[in-house]
Design an enzyme around this catalytic site. Structure first.
Site, PDB file in Angstrom:
ATOM      1  N   LEU A   1      28.898   6.429   4.598  1.00 34.76           N
ATOM      2  CA  LEU A   1      29.748   7.130   3.637  1.00 34.76           C
ATOM      3  C   LEU A   1      29.533   8.642   3.694  1.00 34.76           C
ATOM      4  O   LEU A   1      29.938   9.349   2.787  1.00 34.76           O
ATOM      5  CB  LEU A   1      29.484   6.634   2.213  1.00 34.76           C
ATOM      6  CG  LEU A   1      29.962   5.222   1.859  1.00 34.76           C
ATOM      7  CD1 LEU A   1      29.758   4.967   0.368  1.00 34.76           C
ATOM      8  CD2 LEU A   1      31.431   5.009   2.222  1.00 34.76           C
TER       9      LEU A   1
ATOM     10  N   THR B   1      30.708  -5.402  25.209  1.00 38.81           N
ATOM     11  CA  THR B   1      31.771  -5.504  24.207  1.00 38.81           C
ATOM     12  C   THR B   1      33.093  -5.729  24.932  1.00 38.81           C
ATOM     13  O   THR B   1      33.545  -4.868  25.692  1.00 38.81           O
ATOM     14  CB  THR B   1      31.844  -4.227  23.366  1.00 38.81           C
ATOM     15  OG1 THR B   1      30.575  -4.030  22.721  1.00 38.81           O
ATOM     16  CG2 THR B   1      32.931  -4.330  22.316  1.00 38.81           C
TER      17      THR B   1
ATOM     18  N   VAL C   1      22.766  -0.824  26.599  1.00 42.16           N
ATOM     19  CA  VAL C   1      22.636  -2.214  26.151  1.00 42.16           C
ATOM     20  C   VAL C   1      21.759  -3.018  27.094  1.00 42.16           C
ATOM     21  O   VAL C   1      20.829  -3.709  26.668  1.00 42.16           O
ATOM     22  CB  VAL C   1      24.031  -2.858  26.019  1.00 42.16           C
ATOM     23  CG1 VAL C   1      23.901  -4.343  25.667  1.00 42.16           C
ATOM     24  CG2 VAL C   1      24.856  -2.145  24.968  1.00 42.16           C
TER      25      VAL C   1
ATOM     26  N   LYS D   1      22.238   0.264  17.392  1.00 35.64           N
ATOM     27  CA  LYS D   1      22.617   1.629  17.047  1.00 35.64           C
ATOM     28  C   LYS D   1      21.819   2.587  17.926  1.00 35.64           C
ATOM     29  O   LYS D   1      20.577   2.493  17.975  1.00 35.64           O
ATOM     30  CB  LYS D   1      22.333   1.914  15.571  1.00 35.64           C
ATOM     31  CG  LYS D   1      23.099   1.003  14.609  1.00 35.64           C
ATOM     32  CD  LYS D   1      22.857   1.390  13.161  1.00 35.64           C
ATOM     33  CE  LYS D   1      21.412   1.170  12.732  1.00 35.64           C
ATOM     34  NZ  LYS D   1      21.046  -0.261  12.689  1.00 35.64           N
TER      35      LYS D   1
ATOM     36  N   GLY E   1      31.607   9.933  17.022  1.00 41.20           N
ATOM     37  CA  GLY E   1      31.749   9.920  18.480  1.00 41.20           C
ATOM     38  C   GLY E   1      30.959   8.760  19.037  1.00 41.20           C
ATOM     39  O   GLY E   1      30.791   7.735  18.383  1.00 41.20           O
TER      40      GLY E   1
ATOM     41  N   CYS F   1      30.776   3.663  21.317  1.00 40.61           N
ATOM     42  CA  CYS F   1      31.279   2.433  20.701  1.00 40.61           C
ATOM     43  C   CYS F   1      32.493   2.643  19.815  1.00 40.61           C
ATOM     44  O   CYS F   1      33.563   2.091  20.083  1.00 40.61           O
ATOM     45  CB  CYS F   1      30.159   1.766  19.900  1.00 40.61           C
ATOM     46  SG  CYS F   1      28.814   1.140  20.913  1.00 40.61           S
TER      47      CYS F   1
ATOM     48  N   GLU G   1      26.295  -7.354  21.006  1.00 45.91           N
ATOM     49  CA  GLU G   1      25.163  -6.525  20.578  1.00 45.91           C
ATOM     50  C   GLU G   1      25.570  -5.662  19.394  1.00 45.91           C
ATOM     51  O   GLU G   1      26.719  -5.263  19.267  1.00 45.91           O
ATOM     52  CB  GLU G   1      24.664  -5.659  21.744  1.00 45.91           C
ATOM     53  CG  GLU G   1      25.722  -4.784  22.415  1.00 45.91           C
ATOM     54  CD  GLU G   1      25.926  -3.461  21.703  1.00 45.91           C
ATOM     55  OE1 GLU G   1      25.066  -3.080  20.885  1.00 45.91           O
ATOM     56  OE2 GLU G   1      26.954  -2.819  21.957  1.00 45.91           O
ATOM     57  N   PHE G   2      24.591  -5.397  18.542  1.00 41.50           N
ATOM     58  CA  PHE G   2      24.811  -4.544  17.372  1.00 41.50           C
ATOM     59  C   PHE G   2      23.717  -3.472  17.312  1.00 41.50           C
ATOM     60  O   PHE G   2      23.114  -3.230  16.268  1.00 41.50           O
ATOM     61  CB  PHE G   2      24.825  -5.384  16.094  1.00 41.50           C
ATOM     62  CG  PHE G   2      25.955  -6.371  16.041  1.00 41.50           C
ATOM     63  CD1 PHE G   2      27.227  -5.982  15.666  1.00 41.50           C
ATOM     64  CD2 PHE G   2      25.746  -7.693  16.398  1.00 41.50           C
ATOM     65  CE1 PHE G   2      28.277  -6.886  15.635  1.00 41.50           C
ATOM     66  CE2 PHE G   2      26.792  -8.620  16.363  1.00 41.50           C
ATOM     67  CZ  PHE G   2      28.056  -8.209  15.984  1.00 41.50           C
TER      68      PHE G   2
END
Length: 439
Positions: free
Chosen positions: A256, A121, A11, A157, A263, A266, A154-155
């Site tokens: 989906l 987080t 991050v 990936k 894993g 996060c 933060e978002f």
């Protein structure tokens, strides 16, 4: 703007590098002297697409400064981001010891008014605890600098972190101070110039938003994995079910995919931390507890399929394994399903030949001195004298392999696919036994 980012993990480093790319002067601070030295020498400690180029360009342009001295950053900055790790503690809660130590250091060192932003987080209420710690240190010094707290979760990936940082789908700002909110909006303005993607709320709600988002995504994964397990029992195909479910525009297709479990850094720790947050507040989160249980069991699905084929004792058997990182596009091995799968197979007597395009080094550190696993430089080399292929991570280079080469290398034309990469009917026609999830 002049910014300090404390912490140079996923991050912190991505956030700092991307802010510097927009012309800001960014001080990236870390207590790890070796990491800072490596960054100065152009050695990036993590693999993330585009990150190396952005870091090195902005370091050379002097927009990005790496230092172990927090004082150097704070005395030249108006905004300070806390982006240190909050790993899962033994009791399942988020370990905030480093966050609180950083807060204490800020209070001891700051020499001007400051906006303090939590990027890490953290559980609900942490921002207010940080405020108290900083103020306590200022009171000890008998100084009266003003500071404002912001929660800016933060978002990112892993695998697309730079892209997510430069083109965020939303920027959440948790603050009660209008001037501070406007300053953070100004900082992020270059990222969202085409659309107003700012969502402003109180600090506690912003902190909860991060946990709730990750818990929702983890729930979708565990839900589909559970449906996949039912599909196997009743003769349905989860790949077709996913199309039927995802085509509902209220649901969509994201997260989906059935597989061998989630894993990473996060989802596991954030689901656990949210469960603990609820329990501490006097509420037992039933759904989230089951999300965890389903995921833990899902990591054993491939192992169980292998044992159903060969029996409990896997002695004298060898398997080629493709994919070690918890997801494609990263070298991150934290909570990776591959670790559970490899350990279980080795414990049952098997040997493993493993290949991953990016995660070999961190995997070698995890399985150091383990004589029952060999790491290969090429995906096909991992198949030599192997009794079957196991696919754990869905890297692009595994999507269209040479099946003739696989057939020639393997002892048996046998594939255990934890990510449902191939068409079962096609593989059966060319002589492969193909085992996948939920079909």
């Amino acid at each position: 703007m002049n910014i300090t980012v404390i912490g140079t993990g996923y991050v912190g480093l991505v956030t700092g590098a991307c802010f510097s790319e927009m012309g800001n002067i960014v001080y990236c601070v870390d207590v790890d002297e070796n990491k800072i030295k490596s960054l100065k020498n152009g050695i990036i400690p993590i693999y993330e697409q585009h990150l190396k180029r952005i870091v090195n360009n902005n370091y050379n342009n002097r927009n990005l400064i790496f230092t172990t001295e927090l004082k150097e950053g704070l005395q030249n900055s108006d905004i300070c981001f806390i982006a240190v790790g909050t790993p899962m503690a033994e009791d399942g809660c988020a370990d905030l010891s480093v966050v609180f130590q950083v807060a204490k250091n800020i209070g001891q060192i700051m020499t001007n008014d400051l906006i303090v932003v939590t990027k890490s987080t953290v559980p609900v209420g942490t921002g207010h605890k940080i405020r108290k710690i900083i103020q306590k240190e200022l009171d000890k010094r008998n100084v009266n600098y003003n500071f404002e707290m912001v929660s800016n979760p933060e978002f990112l990936k892993e695998g697309t972190a730079v892209e997510d940082s430069m083109r965020p789908d939303r920027v959440i700002i948790g603050s009660e101070d209008e001037k501070t909110i406007n300053t953070i909006k100004e900082l992020y303005a270059p990222y969202v110039k085409n659309h107003d993607r700012f969502i402003v709320m109180d600090i506690r709600s912003a902190e909860m938003s991060k946990y709730a988002s990750n818990a929702m995504l983890a729930t979708r994964i565990s839900f589909m994995n559970e449906v996949a397990n039912i599909c196997e029992k009743v003769g349905a195909d989860i790949n077709k079910v996913r199309l039927g479910v995802g085509s509902d525009n209220r649901i969509g297709y994201s997260f989906l995919y059935a597989g061998c479990g989630y894993g990473g850094s996060c989802f596991p720790k954030d689901v656990s931390a949210l469960i603990k947050t609820g329990e501490i507040a006097g509420y037992s989160p039933k759904i989230l507890n089951e999300v965890e249980n389903v995921n833990n069991e899902q990591k054993m699905v491939l192992v169980n399929k292998i044992k159903e084929k060969f029996g409990e004792d896997l002695s004298n058997l060898s398997f080629g394994l493709w994919g070690l990182s918890f997801k494609p596009g990263t070298d991150d091995m934290r909570e990776a399903p591959s670790i559970v799968i490899i350990n279980e197979l080795i414990e049952s007597g098997a040997t493993i030949k493993a290949y991953d395009p990016k995660a070999r080094e961190p995997a070698e550190a995890i399985f150091v001195n383990n004589q029952n696993i060999e790491f290969c430089d090429n995906k096909y080399d991992a198949l030599d004298d192997s009794d079957g292929l196991i696919i754990v991570t869905e890297w692009n280079e595994f999507r269209s392999p040479d099946f003739n080469e696989i057939s020639n290398r393997l002892n048996n034309k046998l594939i255990f696919d934890g990510r449902n990469q191939f068409d079962k009917e096609v593989l059966n026609k060319i002589g492969f036994e193909y085992y996948q999830i939920g079909a």
